[in-house]
Design a protein around this motif. Structure first.
Motif, PDB file in Angstrom:
ATOM      1  N   GLU A   1     -61.426  30.290  78.300  1.00 52.93           N
ATOM      2  CA  GLU A   1     -62.151  30.202  79.559  1.00 52.93           C
ATOM      3  C   GLU A   1     -61.159  30.410  80.695  1.00 52.93           C
ATOM      4  O   GLU A   1     -59.989  30.061  80.569  1.00 52.93           O
ATOM      5  N   THR A   2     -61.658  30.924  81.806  1.00 54.30           N
ATOM      6  CA  THR A   2     -60.861  31.031  83.018  1.00 54.30           C
ATOM      7  C   THR A   2     -61.483  30.131  84.060  1.00 54.30           C
ATOM      8  O   THR A   2     -62.692  30.166  84.270  1.00 54.30           O
ATOM      9  N   ILE A   3     -60.655  29.320  84.687  1.00 58.11           N
ATOM     10  CA  ILE A   3     -61.115  28.494  85.803  1.00 58.11           C
ATOM     11  C   ILE A   3     -60.240  28.771  87.003  1.00 58.11           C
ATOM     12  O   ILE A   3     -59.121  29.248  86.867  1.00 58.11           O
TER      13      ILE A   3
ATOM     14  N   ASN B   1     -61.060  25.814  76.163  1.00 58.97           N
ATOM     15  CA  ASN B   1     -61.872  24.735  76.744  1.00 58.97           C
ATOM     16  C   ASN B   1     -61.379  24.328  78.121  1.00 58.97           C
ATOM     17  O   ASN B   1     -61.304  23.133  78.433  1.00 58.97           O
ATOM     18  N   ALA B   2     -61.069  25.296  78.937  1.00 58.92           N
ATOM     19  CA  ALA B   2     -60.469  25.021  80.252  1.00 58.92           C
ATOM     20  C   ALA B   2     -61.323  24.087  81.105  1.00 58.92           C
ATOM     21  O   ALA B   2     -60.793  23.184  81.750  1.00 58.92           O
ATOM     22  N   SER B   3     -62.624  24.283  81.111  1.00 63.04           N
ATOM     23  CA  SER B   3     -63.476  23.451  81.965  1.00 63.04           C
ATOM     24  C   SER B   3     -63.461  21.991  81.534  1.00 63.04           C
ATOM     25  O   SER B   3     -63.650  21.098  82.348  1.00 63.04           O
ATOM     26  N   GLN B   4     -63.195  21.734  80.262  1.00 62.23           N
ATOM     27  CA  GLN B   4     -63.135  20.371  79.753  1.00 62.23           C
ATOM     28  C   GLN B   4     -61.756  19.744  79.969  1.00 62.23           C
ATOM     29  O   GLN B   4     -61.582  18.553  79.734  1.00 62.23           O
ATOM     30  N   ARG B   5     -60.791  20.534  80.391  1.00 60.46           N
ATOM     31  CA  ARG B   5     -59.418  20.052  80.537  1.00 60.46           C
ATOM     32  C   ARG B   5     -58.999  19.928  81.996  1.00 60.46           C
ATOM     33  O   ARG B   5     -57.823  19.829  82.309  1.00 60.46           O
ATOM     34  N   MET B   6     -59.977  19.914  82.879  1.00 61.08           N
ATOM     35  CA  MET B   6     -59.693  19.877  84.312  1.00 61.08           C
ATOM     36  C   MET B   6     -58.789  18.705  84.680  1.00 61.08           C
ATOM     37  O   MET B   6     -57.872  18.860  85.481  1.00 61.08           O
TER      38      MET B   6
END
Length: 98
Positions: A2-4, A48-53
């Protein structure tokens, strides 16, 4: 992957951008991180970028920058986030404002 995007406060020069990039790249699972200094935005590609904010925000706080998540996913792949708010809890405001 994912890209955030995180909007990061306190970056004032190339050294600040490099510090933010390095801090984000040290977070486990990060594939890549880039910074747009003028836009105040860091882009992170990670599992899982969004979950690792929280991990990204903590890494930036440790480096002297603030960020917070602020938007939702785009097309299930790209997430935007993190408006920064001044100096970290330790009183640092990035590389140029110690």
């Amino acid at each position: 992957m994912e890209t955030i995007e995180l909007e990061v406060d306190g970056m004032t020069c190339g050294s600040c951008a490099a510090s933010v990039t390095q801090a984000l790249r040290r977070v486990p699972g990060v594939r890549d991180a880039t910074v747009d200094l003028q836009g105040g935005v860091a882009r992170v590609i990670a599992e899982n970028a969004s979950q690792r904010m929280q991990a990204f925000v903590a890494a930036l706080d440790e480096a002297g920058y603030k960020a917070r998540s602020s938007s939702a996913a785009t097309a299930g792949q790209q997430h935007k986030g993190d408006h920064a708010h001044g100096a970290s809890a330790s009183g640092r405001g990035g590389c140029c404002s110690h």
